[in-house]
Design an enzyme around this catalytic site. Structure first.
Site, PDB file in Angstrom:
ATOM      1  N   GLY A 388       0.821  -1.211   0.000  1.00 37.34           N
ATOM      2  CA  GLY A 388       0.000   0.000   0.000  1.00 37.34           C
ATOM      3  C   GLY A 388       0.848   1.252   0.000  1.00 37.34           C
ATOM      4  N   SER A 390       1.616   3.366  -2.364  1.00 36.88           N
ATOM      5  CA  SER A 390       1.369   4.414  -3.354  1.00 36.88           C
ATOM      6  C   SER A 390       0.654   5.625  -2.780  1.00 36.88           C
ATOM      7  CB  SER A 390       0.555   3.847  -4.521  1.00 36.88           C
ATOM      8  OG  SER A 390      -0.685   3.329  -4.058  1.00 36.88           O
ATOM      9  N   SER A 391       0.126   5.512  -1.550  1.00 35.92           N
ATOM     10  CA  SER A 391      -0.569   6.656  -0.959  1.00 35.92           C
ATOM     11  C   SER A 391      -0.685   6.460   0.541  1.00 35.92           C
ATOM     12  CB  SER A 391      -1.970   6.822  -1.572  1.00 35.92           C
ATOM     13  OG  SER A 391      -2.790   5.709  -1.234  1.00 35.92           O
ATOM     14  N   ILE A 393      -0.657   6.097   4.481  1.00 35.68           N
ATOM     15  CA  ILE A 393       0.336   5.692   5.480  1.00 35.68           C
ATOM     16  C   ILE A 393       1.560   5.069   4.821  1.00 35.68           C
ATOM     17  CG2 ILE A 393       0.736   4.237   7.501  1.00 35.68           C
ATOM     18  CD1 ILE A 393      -2.307   4.328   8.002  1.00 35.68           C
ATOM     19  N   SER A 519      -6.179  -2.273  13.371  1.00 29.60           N
ATOM     20  CA  SER A 519      -7.157  -1.206  13.608  1.00 29.60           C
ATOM     21  C   SER A 519      -7.590  -1.179  15.063  1.00 29.60           C
ATOM     22  CB  SER A 519      -8.378  -1.422  12.719  1.00 29.60           C
ATOM     23  OG  SER A 519      -9.455  -0.595  13.107  1.00 29.60           O
ATOM     24  N   TYR A 532     -14.527  -5.537   7.958  1.00 25.63           N
ATOM     25  CA  TYR A 532     -13.192  -4.970   8.133  1.00 25.63           C
ATOM     26  C   TYR A 532     -12.548  -5.455   9.428  1.00 25.63           C
ATOM     27  CZ  TYR A 532      -9.591  -1.368   8.789  1.00 25.63           C
ATOM     28  OH  TYR A 532      -8.406  -0.706   9.008  1.00 25.63           O
TER      29      TYR A 532
END
Length: 663
Positions: A388, A390-391, A393, A519, A532
């Site tokens: 992840g 590319s953007s 965090i 999370s 999630y």
């Protein structure tokens, strides 16, 4: 129509070239030193234009060092010559300012004259007004003002050269303090108010945002975003009948220094300041004994400046900057406003984009990580696989790893975005590797693991950051079982498949650390996040079991129960715009902490409280969560359909009490 631009690799110059390419026709020639050709070619590729042509030269050479044959070939063809190459730095020494600002302007004028350009556009500064007190309008120049620094003096002198020595028509632009783009926050250096951002970050981390802080009136400043400056310059340059005029590219309403600081403190989540004395009372005092005047005097006295610098430099603030926090002059910009009338070009309110500027600094320019010897020792030369990347965090974590001397291995589905992240890291002197992969495709993950193990000297860290979040109640999910499958595919199966594929290499190395970005929902179980939270809980449980099996192999795990983060993943839920969140940079700091300290878990106080509540008083906890379930609607209502203002007030109140929980 052709253009010639000096300083095109600089901050304002880069934005001006983009503006010309977007809104004007014709070729754009850009002066570039031989040693900066590679950087200019990279910029040209980013612009995606064939209309930009580098011209090799040097600001300190006669006629800017441009080949005479090139000058002869293009004589009479260039309509607009924009001279931006200069030092825009209050801390630069006298010799550097003289060479770049004064000598550079004289040589730029010589080249413009040889080219017989239509108009020479000099980018000066309001610093040319020095310490003039009172209203300084656009017709004023030599008013006997005191010039307190080399920067002020050379800005004044370079403007004088244009006025007195130009052999071609000219126009002058005097911007005030120029900050980043109001839409994107883009900025390429620490200057002006940015010097104080590190201190604001320290205040945010050490003090509660509600804590009131006292202050005194520090006078007025004037801040404008770079996008306003270049749009105004482009428009004013092409208006007929304004040769021989100067334009103030400033905010028509001066901004109190304390108000400016408070705008950025609020953006950072730090405490704000309140004035202890009425401004009117302070303004009746002679400027020399006003707080702003005293600070300016102290900042310029050699011995006091050195002593002060020992304190302020700890927060990244050079003492000499304190001498120039406010303006004694008020800059009248009525001529500029009349010329811009009807164009739609105006200065936005600082409050509307302060958060954008601060977030860009925190994510791209903050060097706290690079200055921490503990972090550098842990990450120097280490290969860090980040999913992840590319953007959000992942992107910010990659920047921080590179700052500390590590090599981020960027993994995400979109190759183009990963290449952009790598380019930004390399521009700042770091190193990064790009490995595009669809992390919901198990076969693709297997191929990635084979490639990483074969091509990387080591696999030191794995950051499982890629994730998918779905906010939907069970009553709306009966015909959407694929939501659960897709969430598990990426958040759980993709994550453990990656770790399992790299595990043998880490075991052979006898070292390796896995960081799972989990999370706070795993601890608090908020309604509507069953898909999630279940996927993150599964990853937590798997890691806890496997960690016990790998004791002695040198492979360890950290789970971060991350609170709500302001990332693209939460953007579709619009009510989150009003919720208290942490920034991607704050989240990335937690990831860095996990790599350096390697704890079993990183939790928040609220997350721990939620976990305890579920254990000690589960029935009461579920009743509270059910109340939240009824207060926070499903997606359609959250977008404003059938939602009352009263209900939204309740939502925001609960969000602030239970800060960081995904509602």
């Amino acid at each position: 129509m052709s253009y010639f631009v000096t300083g095109a690799t600089g901050f304002i110059g880069r934005f001006l070239v983009e503006e010309l390419l977007d809104h004007r026709d014709g070729e754009v020639f850009v002066l570039v030193r031989a040693g900066s050709l590679a950087r200019m070619e990279a910029l040209i590729r980013r612009w995606g234009s064939t209309r930009v042509t580098p011209v090799v030269g040097d600001l300190s050479a006669d006629g800017l060092g441009v080949d005479p044959s090139w000058v002869a070939e293009h004589r009479g063809e260039i309509e607009h010559f924009f001279h931006l190459a200069a030092i825009y730095d209050m801390t630069a020494d006298d010799a550097t300012n003289e060479t770049m600002n004064v000598g550079g302007t004289r040589q730029a004028l010589a080249l413009a004259g040889a080219l017989e350009v239509g108009c020479f556009h000099q980018v000066s500064s309001v610093a040319a007004a020095g310490e003039f007190q009172g209203a300084f309008d656009e017709t004023m120049f030599d008013e006997g003002q005191h010039l307190p620094s080399p920067y002020h003096r050379t800005k004044y002198e370079s403007e004088r050269i244009v006025r007195e020595e130009a052999s071609v028509p000219w126009r002058i632009y005097r911007p005030s303090i120029v900050v980043g783009d109001s839409q994107t926050g883009a900025m390429d250096k620490i200057d002006g108010p940015y010097y104080f951002f590190s201190l604001m970050k320290t205040m945010r981390d050490a003090l509660p945002a509600w804590l009131p802080l006292g202050s005194v009136d520090m006078g007025d400043t004037n801040v404008v975003p770079v996008d306003y400056v270049v749009k105004a310059m482009d428009h004013l340059a092409h208006l007929p009948g304004h040769d021989g005029e100067a334009f103030h590219l400033v905010n028509p309403e001066p901004q109190p220094v304390v108000d400016m600081i408070n705008a950025f403190c609020a953006a950072a989540g730090a405490p704000t300041f309140a004035l202890g004395l009425d401004r009117g009372l302070v303004r009746r005092l002679p400027r020399a004994i006003q707080p702003a005047g005293l600070l300016s005097a102290v900042g310029r006295l050699g011995p006091l400046q050195s002593a002060l610098d020992l304190i302020t430099s700890r927060f990244g603030v050079p003492a000499e900057v304190l001498a120039h926090t406010s303006f004694s002059a008020v800059f009248d910009s009525r001529r500029t406003e009349r010329a811009l009338a009807g164009s739609g070009i105006a200065v936005p309110d600082l409050e509307s984009y302060a958060r954008t500027l601060y977030c860009y600094w925190e994510e791209h320019l903050d060097e706290t990580t690079a200055r921490d010897p503990r972090i550098r020792a842990a990450l120097q030369g280490k290969y860090v696989v980040i999913t992840g990347a590319s953007s959000g965090i992942g992107q910010v974590t990659a920047h921080k790893v590179a700052q500390a001397g590590g090599i981020p291995v960027l993994v995400a589905r979109g190759k183009d975005k990963l290449e952009d992240v790598r380019a930004m890291i390399e521009v700042r002197g770091g190193q990064a590797l790009v490995y595009p992969c669809d992390l919901s495709d198990l076969d693709a993950i297997d191929a990635l693991c084979v490639q990483l193990c074969a091509e990387l000297p080591s696999v030191d860290f794995v950051i499982n950051n890629a994730g998918r979040s779905i906010r939907r109640s069970l009553r709306l999910s009966h015909d959407r079982f694929h939501d659960f499958e897709r969430t598990m595919a990426l958040n759980y199966f993709g994550a453990i498949r990656l770790v399992m594929g790299l595990l043998q290499t880490m075991q052979e190395q006898k070292r390796g650390h896995v960081v799972n970005v989990s999370s706070i929902g795993v601890q608090t179980n908020p309604p509507r996040f069953s898909a999630y939270v279940a996927s993150k809980s599964a990853l937590d449980s798997w890691s806890n079991v496997v960690a016990s099996e790998l004791v002695g192999d040198g492979v360890t795990f950290t789970g971060i129960h991350m609170p709500l983060v302001r990332t693209p993943m939460i953007a579709p839920t619009k009510i989150y715009d009003k919720f208290p969140t942490i920034s991607p940079a704050q989240a990335a700091d937690l990831v860095i902490e996990a790599m350096v300290e390697r704890p079993h878990e990183i939790n928040t106080l609220l997350g721990n409280a939620g976990a305890i509540a579920h254990t000690v008083a589960p029935k009461l906890t579920f009743r509270l969560l059910n109340m939240a379930y009824h207060v926070f609607p499903d997606s359609a209502a959250a977008k404003g359909e059938g939602s009352s203002g009263t209900r939204e007030t309740e939502q925001i109140m609960l969000a602030k009490i239970f800060k960081g929980i995904h509602w």
